[in-house]
Structures are given as C-alpha cells and as structure tokens.
Write a protein that holds these residues in place. Sequence first.
Motif, short mmCIF file in Angstrom:
data_model
loop_
_atom_site.label_atom_id
_atom_site.label_comp_id
_atom_site.label_asym_id
_atom_site.label_seq_id
_atom_site.Cartn_x
_atom_site.Cartn_y
_atom_site.Cartn_z
N TYR A 231 3.93 33.12 3.50
CA TYR A 231 3.67 31.82 4.13
C TYR A 231 2.31 31.84 4.83
CZ TYR A 231 8.66 31.15 3.34
OH TYR A 231 9.90 31.05 2.77
N ARG A 232 1.40 31.03 4.32
CA ARG A 232 0.03 31.02 4.85
C ARG A 232 -0.34 29.71 5.53
NH1 ARG A 232 -3.17 34.02 -0.20
NH2 ARG A 232 -1.70 35.78 -0.37
N HIS A 233 0.47 28.70 5.33
CA HIS A 233 0.18 27.38 5.90
C HIS A 233 1.48 26.80 6.45
CE1 HIS A 233 -3.64 27.68 3.68
NE2 HIS A 233 -2.89 28.11 2.67
N PHE A 234 1.40 26.19 7.64
CA PHE A 234 2.61 25.73 8.31
C PHE A 234 2.47 24.27 8.75
CE2 PHE A 234 2.30 30.25 8.76
CZ PHE A 234 3.59 30.71 8.54
N VAL A 235 3.58 23.56 8.63
CA VAL A 235 3.69 22.19 9.13
C VAL A 235 4.92 22.14 10.02
CG1 VAL A 235 4.04 19.76 8.53
CG2 VAL A 235 2.63 21.22 7.05
N VAL A 236 4.78 21.64 11.24
CA VAL A 236 5.92 21.56 12.16
C VAL A 236 6.09 20.11 12.60
CG1 VAL A 236 6.98 22.40 14.29
CG2 VAL A 236 5.45 23.89 12.97
N ASP A 237 7.24 19.55 12.26
CA ASP A 237 7.57 18.18 12.64
C ASP A 237 8.23 18.17 14.02
OD1 ASP A 237 7.87 15.46 12.46
OD2 ASP A 237 9.53 15.51 11.03
N GLU A 238 8.20 17.01 14.69
CA GLU A 238 8.83 16.84 16.02
C GLU A 238 8.39 17.96 16.99
OE1 GLU A 238 10.26 14.18 16.64
OE2 GLU A 238 11.27 13.41 14.86
N TYR A 239 7.09 18.22 17.00
CA TYR A 239 6.58 19.37 17.76
C TYR A 239 6.77 19.19 19.26
CZ TYR A 239 3.41 23.35 18.61
OH TYR A 239 2.88 24.56 18.99
N GLN A 240 6.99 17.95 19.71
CA GLN A 240 7.21 17.75 21.14
C GLN A 240 8.54 18.36 21.60
OE1 GLN A 240 7.54 15.21 18.96
NE2 GLN A 240 9.65 14.55 19.24
N ASP A 241 9.42 18.67 20.65
CA ASP A 241 10.74 19.22 21.00
C ASP A 241 10.83 20.74 20.83
OD1 ASP A 241 11.88 16.80 21.76
OD2 ASP A 241 12.42 16.29 19.71
N VAL A 242 9.71 21.38 20.55
CA VAL A 242 9.72 22.83 20.39
C VAL A 242 9.93 23.50 21.75
CG1 VAL A 242 8.18 24.80 19.94
CG2 VAL A 242 8.36 22.96 18.28
N ASN A 243 10.80 24.52 21.78
CA ASN A 243 10.98 25.28 23.02
C ASN A 243 10.22 26.60 22.94
OD1 ASN A 243 12.72 27.23 21.66
ND2 ASN A 243 14.37 25.73 21.81
N VAL A 263 3.10 17.79 14.26
CA VAL A 263 3.29 16.35 14.34
C VAL A 263 4.28 16.06 15.45
CG1 VAL A 263 3.85 14.25 13.06
CG2 VAL A 263 3.05 16.29 11.83
N GLY A 264 3.96 15.13 16.34
CA GLY A 264 4.90 14.82 17.40
C GLY A 264 4.48 13.61 18.21
N ASP A 265 5.37 13.20 19.10
CA ASP A 265 5.13 12.06 19.97
C ASP A 265 5.61 12.43 21.38
OD1 ASP A 265 4.90 9.65 21.27
OD2 ASP A 265 6.37 8.57 20.05
N PRO A 266 4.71 12.60 22.33
CA PRO A 266 5.15 12.98 23.68
C PRO A 266 6.06 11.94 24.31
CG PRO A 266 2.80 12.43 23.65
CD PRO A 266 3.25 12.53 22.23
N HIS A 267 5.99 10.67 23.85
CA HIS A 267 6.87 9.63 24.38
C HIS A 267 8.32 9.82 23.93
CE1 HIS A 267 3.44 6.51 25.15
NE2 HIS A 267 3.51 7.45 26.06
N GLN A 268 8.54 10.72 22.97
CA GLN A 268 9.90 10.94 22.48
C GLN A 268 10.42 12.33 22.86
OE1 GLN A 268 11.05 9.06 18.64
NE2 GLN A 268 8.87 8.73 18.33
N THR A 269 9.91 12.89 23.93
CA THR A 269 10.43 14.16 24.43
C THR A 269 11.69 13.87 25.24
OG1 THR A 269 8.18 15.04 24.60
CG2 THR A 269 9.91 16.20 25.82
#
Length: 736
Positions: A231-243, A263-269
């Motif tokens: 795995y050389r390339h990463f995409v992370v969805d809903e990144y505002q919810d990562v712990n 990718v994320g939206d701080p308004h949806q944390t």
Amino acid sequence: MMSGPPALAAQAARVRSGNDLLAALDPEQRAAAGAPLGPVCILAGAGTGKTRTITHRVAHMVAQGGVGPGQILAVTFTARAAGELRGRLRAMGVDGVQARTFHSAALKQLLYFWPSVAGVALPKVEKSKIPYVVRAAARLHLRPDRAELRDLTSEVEWAKTTLVTPADYARMAAASGRETAAPPETVARLYAAYEEVKRDAGVIDMEDLLLLTAAMIEEHSWVAAEVRARYRHFVVDEYQDVNDLQQRVLDAWLGERDSLCVVGDPHQTIYSFTGASPEHLLGFPRRFPDAAVVRLIRDYRSTPQVVGLANTLMRAAPAARLVAARPDGPAPVWLECDSEPAEAAAVASRIRRLLDQGVPASEIAVLYRTNAQSEAYEAAIGGAGIAYLLRGGEKFFERTEVVAAMRLLRAAVRSADTDRPEGLTAAVADILAALGWRADQPTVGSGAEREQWENLAALHRLAGDLAARSPEADLEAFVAELGDRATHEHQPTVQGVTLSTLHTAKGLEWDAVFLVGLTEGTLPLVHARTAEQIAEERRLLYVGVTRARRHLVLSWALSRAEGGRRSRRPSRFLDDLRPMRRESAAGVRHGGRGEGTRPVAGAEETGPGRSRSRSAVRCRTCGRSLTGVHARVGRCEGCPGDVDAALFERLRVWRSARAKEQGAPAFVVFTDATLQAIAESRPGTVAELVRLPGIGQAKLDRYGEEVLALVAGRTPPVGSPPVVESLGSDTPPDAS
C-alpha cells in the motif's frame, strides 16, 4: 491477475475509455481530484459530493498517475461506505482498489502476519466488551446496573481509542472533563481488571485489533516493509472522526511517505465522546505544509432553504458557507406542540400527507437525539398504518424472515427443481411465497407484519435490480450477490419510514426529514455543560438538518404528557433559525396538525384558515428585513451598532458579582453577546428585555429586575423578586 507495466497500461486504458474523468466535476471537485500525488486535504461540506470526488481522484491516479489500483488503500468508517466506494470504482473501470474500514484492513493484515510474528494464531476478536466488563466488575466486587455498565464500557473504549493506559486514566479523565458513572480511580481499576480478564480468556477487543496492527508494523521492520510495499497511497474518508488510535495505525501504514488524501467536515464532528477529534483534520496543513487544501462548497443534496438554515445554524464564515446547487423548495416547517403525544401525532399526520403526495416511505426519516424518544413515534406512525424501520436495531441480513428466505434461496440453488417460473424475479417471488409473501402490499396487519413484508419485498426488488443489470443472471448469481451484500453489510432499501437517532443517521439522506424533540435538556442534552460539549450538540443538529434534500420539519413539545405543565423551552440552537411566533398562535389548530400543535410564522404559506405572520422587523441602520436573533436585536450583523459602553461595563461588573455569589462562570449568568445586546438596545420594559437573545423565562425571573434597574441607571434591588409579567404570545420562549 496481471502485474507490472503492461497491466497498469491496460487498466489505465480502460479507465480512459470513458469521458474525461475530471470534465464532469465542478471546479472545486476538479481541483481536489486532479491534485498531484502527495498530501491532499479535502474539506467537504454536507452534500458536496465527497464520494464522487474521491472516486474520481482514485480513478485519475490510476489513469494519469501510473498508480496500480492494488497499491491504493481507501479507508472508510462503515462497511456500507466501503462497499459503495468499491461499486463506484468498478463502474468507472477501476478494479482492485482496497476499500475497507480501519478494523477490516487491520484484521486482514493481522491474520496474515500474526502467526509469523507471534508464533501462534491470532486470538479470537470479541466485538462486545460488556461480558468482560461484567467479569472485571465482579473481580472488584462492583455491581453496576445496566446504565452504569454501559457508561463504564464506554469509558474503557474512550481510554483505549485515545491511547490512555489504566495507570494514566484518572489523570487524563480529569484533564478531559470526563463525567463517569464511578470515581475515576474506580474506573481505572476496572479498566485494568478488564485487560486481565481478556488476557485470561485469550481474546482481544476491537481496539486491540488496531493497537496490535500498529505495534506489529512499528516493531518489525520486515512487516513494515511488506505492508508499505503493498500500500503506497491512502485515502481516508470522514477524517474528522479519526481517533488517536486510528491515527497511529495510519501513521504506521504511511511511514515516512506522504501520499495521503483525507476528506472530512469539521462541522460534522459528533463522536468526540468516543475519542474522535477534528484536530487531525484541522491540523493536516500544519503536518504537511505542502498539502493541497481544497474546500468543497456546492451542496447538491439540499434545497437553498435547507442549506441556508444549515449555514445560519453553524454561523458559518463566508468562506465556509455552503452554496445550494438545487432549485428552490418549500420553507422549513416549525411545529410547537403542547405534549410529546401531540408532537408524535402531528408528525405522523404530516408523514401521511407526504405519502399521499407521492413521497416514498423510504425517503422519509424521523430523527431524534436519544433512543428513548423513539417509542412515541413508533406508536403514532405504526398506529397510523404506516410501515417504519427502526435504524440501529437488528441488521437486515440477521432478521428472522431474511435468514429464512436466504436459506430457501440457497436450497433452491442446490435442488434440481425445473418446475420454477422462468426469469429471476419470478423465481424469487415463487420461493418467497413459501414464507407467505405476496407481491401485493398488505393493507391490514400489525406494524411487525408490515415490516416483515417489506423486508422480503426488498429481496424481491434486489432480484429485479440484478435482472435489469444482467438479464442472464440466475438464482445462483443472486444468492452470491446476497452473500456479498451480507458480508459487507450493504443493506437494500426497505420501504418504510426510518426512525433513527441523529448519530446513526450520519452519512444518510432522505427527501423529507423530521427533527423532533428539539427542547432544552434534550438537544443540547442536559449533560452537555462545557462550551465544547454544547458545540458538539450544535453540530449534531447540523448533521440532522443536512440529511434533508427537500422537506424539513423541526418540532418540539412544551410538556412531556398530555395536560402536563408546559414548562419546556425550545432548544437554544433554534434561536437564530426560527421566525418570530405568530401573535395569534395560541389555540390555532389546523386540519392534519394534530391536537395541541401550533404553527410558527414562516412555516407555511398563509391562506384560508391560517393566521398571517406579523409584519417584518427591519434593521434600524440599513432598513433590511430581519429574522431570528437579528430581528430581536433590531440590527443586521454587519451594520454598526450603538453600544452604551458605560452601561456595558456596569453590566459586566454586576455579572461578575452575581457569578461569584453563585460559584459559577460569568457566562452562566449572561454571555458577552447578551450583555452587548442589552447595552445596545437599552430595554426599558420586560417585553423589550425578553426579546433579546439569551434571555428566557428562567433568566428573566432571576435577573430581569436587576438588569432593568442597571439600564435605567439605578442600583439593582437586592434580592429582587421574580418577574412574573406575562411574556405575551408574540414573544418566543427562548432557552435560558
């Protein structure tokens, strides 16, 4: 499977064979999808097409960047989202991209490497902590009740996701302002005992899955080399919810590389109580100074009316405001009801009206803050003969009738029965008939019976969808597709009104959304006390608002039971949103509203049988029409005010003294914004005072006479009695 340059060239050619990948995107989406390989941060507001953007980015990487699909790992937070991502990429000609949840990706790697690393098989992974928390509590001679057990289990999970050890728990819980069901020292002991119980049982939990994956990569260079080569390339969805724990795993996967798109939206944390933090998203440009940062602002989901309300709710800065791309729709509807049963009846009546207008039941949702609120809506909607689905309950493929249907379908595949109707949909209907299912929807029966019919009908619709895509598909292909859906929790659409908590509704959308129970103490919850906790409750309401495509109804009840004391207040979050109440609202009941329900001005058009709204309030500086809090202050946000500086200072000194008497922070008495509004408007009567933002009945009772005295230049009366003057029907009962 082919590998190497010829395979990559063939894959890229297939992807390029369609239309230009970026041509169909809007300018912001195009900038994100076409950004060079390396760190990319996409700030994607609700409804702005984030999944479309990241799938086009992945396809563009394959077609133009020479990246092999198998070298890309896309991480999502739900199996459903991962399945959708894979499906969209396949439709674009991109096969082989790994789209998984954090836990799924970690489990796959552990199962492969752990026997070599540890010399033994991977321990059994337990999804539920509760049985082991129960055993740990017994070791400590604790007997938590059901609610306490749930809270204690949540604390253990929070500690593990934030990388807090039992030894550090008490200190970190205090620093984080955690409110626990037991003293922090007791929770720390329980946490330690829980880890011991797991070790004795030879099992690991879901957080251990991630922790072991990170540690394995960090401590064994050969594992790190193999994982990073794959795995050389990463995409992370809903990144505002990562712990913090998930971020540690991601860091282990990345190593020193930087090909990461988040990718994320701080308004949806809305999951900070589980350890999620938007700081990973907001701090991304600091970690990667050369990152491409793109903000998606065009909302393709909701009407301008819904988008405008969402922007106002979040007090969005101009650069962060969503721009509606859909045509106009109906104005949001506001319902104030006498009691919870009246509110539920009004909602059921409006749902019936939408169904009669042709809105499918599957495109209607009722969203609430807590699970306990569902009962009234289950009773009212079921009693109206409307099918509903309780989201967050039993999973679709685990429901009794679905399990039975799957068993019959598999048996049919194994049998040599040639007497079945031709065509996949007819064959599936014939098999479902053995369970009593018929194509005609039942018009009578209990809510449970209607739900069972809908679940089997959903299987029949899936057969129709497969037959439309692949006319040659047979029962064996259909059973295989159902198995794949069950594995990835890709549930079909079931025709029924969705009942769901706001948390569970995240990531979903409907044509019509009812946001119910919007009272102080429920949203925000009574337990939300700190500024950050209140801010998260506001974000939760924002998530609810932005689930609606076209129809949005917001409602609250002034009492719990019929005939009860009408002492509740609408949520403070509605203060800037809802229009002023109608002067003649009291006692107005229109057909279909439900008993004890009053409309609010602006909720619907006026007409026969409806009261007219009060005349618009205009800014005293520029003359523009005002609504919400600005109407009550009498000035636009951008127009210059006329604050009496001396009065403002007197109010601050008085507030400080009152806060000290109560042993509370100053803002608990009044916020600076409220003091500024008083100093600008200089109210002389109770009616003028209560129109200002932040002053509800409770604060009027406690501080009203003192504030009016200060405005008049008098010394506030000591121990002044409560203000009992009637607020009048045109005065909104704001939360204190």
